[in-house]
Write an enzyme that holds these catalytic residues in place. Structure first.
Site, short mmCIF file in Angstrom:
data_model
loop_
_atom_site.label_atom_id
_atom_site.label_comp_id
_atom_site.label_asym_id
_atom_site.label_seq_id
_atom_site.Cartn_x
_atom_site.Cartn_y
_atom_site.Cartn_z
N GLU A 45 0.88 -1.04 0.06
CA GLU A 45 0.03 0.02 -0.04
C GLU A 45 0.88 1.29 -0.15
O GLU A 45 1.95 1.49 0.67
CB GLU A 45 -0.92 -0.09 1.22
CG GLU A 45 -1.85 1.14 1.51
CD GLU A 45 -2.68 0.97 2.77
OE1 GLU A 45 -3.78 1.81 2.97
OE2 GLU A 45 -2.10 0.14 3.70
N LYS A 115 -9.51 2.57 -2.18
CA LYS A 115 -9.79 2.00 -0.98
C LYS A 115 -11.09 2.56 -0.15
O LYS A 115 -11.10 3.82 -0.26
CB LYS A 115 -8.60 2.24 0.27
CG LYS A 115 -8.69 1.51 1.32
CD LYS A 115 -7.33 1.84 2.27
CE LYS A 115 -7.30 1.23 3.59
NZ LYS A 115 -6.04 1.38 4.30
N CYS A 148 -5.45 -3.25 2.55
CA CYS A 148 -5.23 -3.31 4.17
C CYS A 148 -6.51 -3.29 4.69
O CYS A 148 -7.02 -4.45 4.85
CB CYS A 148 -4.50 -1.99 4.35
SG CYS A 148 -3.71 -2.07 6.06
#
Length: 278
Positions: A45, A115, A148
């Site tokens: 990330e 995200k 994540c």
């Protein structure tokens, strides 16, 4: 049955706020993985910027669009393979910046995912995505993506599996947690659970090292459909596994049990209603 894919996660330590250095770092990482035979390469990330931002100006200094030349260089490093590079970056979109992942084939950027679940201080700087994560077809199978904290929401991995993903690539920056009982990192346990409950492969590319006041877990792993970790990074930060991705579609797990067929959705609606009220 398609040919096995050589799936690699590259655990690297980006240099905080040094876009040029991180471009070279990520290109080198993809090349290293390719030299070892990798077809699908997952990078951490925010691999082009670092993570521990203190101001919005810092974020803007490293934010790029999907047209940035680094993605062409990832594509060039993948030449000769029908695979994919999946890597995280700070994506500029007008005044907004997203924590995003580019999915890049040898012909260029195939998809970008923003995200949707932001962790802690990320909410100070980034705008959450509003679209479901994409799935990209490769010569080896179908690859989805999460970033994540997304992985901590069971619905995310489940939805990708139901939509037909064989492998979930997870660029991540896992902050180091205390492990009072000496077990493996809790984030890895979550990834293993997601793989097992959905009968899907998962490849998590964590980062290593320390950045400002934050230590990172270095918990990269390639996980099979039964939830077992089949590869962890070597001294060079590379974890490489041969995976027959189409086997993820074999969800009949006993003579009478099917991973999705045994679900009882009619009993779950009350759960979602209760959650909506929270």
């Amino acid at each position: 049955m398609t040919a096995p894919a050589q799936v690699a996660v590259m655990q690297v330590a980006p240099r905080m706020l040094d876009l040029d250095a991180n471009v070279e770092l990520t290109v080198s990482a993809v090349k290293t993985a390719r030299e070892r035979g990798a077809d699908i390469v997952v990078l951490p990330e925010l691999s082009l910027s670092g993570y521990m931002f203190e101001t919005m100006d810092e974020v803007y200094s490293c934010a790029v669009t999907a047209e940035h030349p680094v993605f062409t260089r990832w594509a060039q490093a993948l030449e000769g393979s029908p695979g994919l590079v999946v890597g995280g970056f700070a994506e500029r979109s007008g005044d907004d910046v997203h924590i995003s992942a580019a999915m890049v084939s040898a012909t260029g950027v195939q998809a970008v995912y923003r995200k949707t679940h932001l962790w802690n201080r990320e909410k100070r700087f980034f705008t959450a995505g509003v679209k479901a994560p994409p799935i990209v077809d490769t010569g080896f199978g179908r690859v989805g993506v999460l970033i994540c904290y997304d992985l901590e929401f069971p619905e995310m991995a489940r939805s990708l599996a139901i939509r037909g993903a064989d492998l979930i690539a997870v660029p991540t920056n896992w902050a180091l947690d205390a492990r009072p009982y000496g077990d493996e990192p809790p984030q890895v346990m979550l990834a293993r659970a997601a793989a097992r409950t959905n009968h899907i492969y998962i490849a998590c590319a964590d980062r290593s090292g320390r950045e400002r006041d934050q230590e990172f877990t270095g918990g990269s792993a390639v996980i099979d459909t039964a939830g077992w970790v089949v590869e962890r990074p070597d001294a060079a930060g590379l974890a490489l596994a041969s995976l027959s991705l189409s086997r993820a579609r074999e969800r009949q797990i006993s003579s009478v049990n099917h991973v999705f067929g045994d679900r009882r959705p009619e009993l779950y609606t009350g759960v979602f209603k209760a959650l909506d009220a929270v």
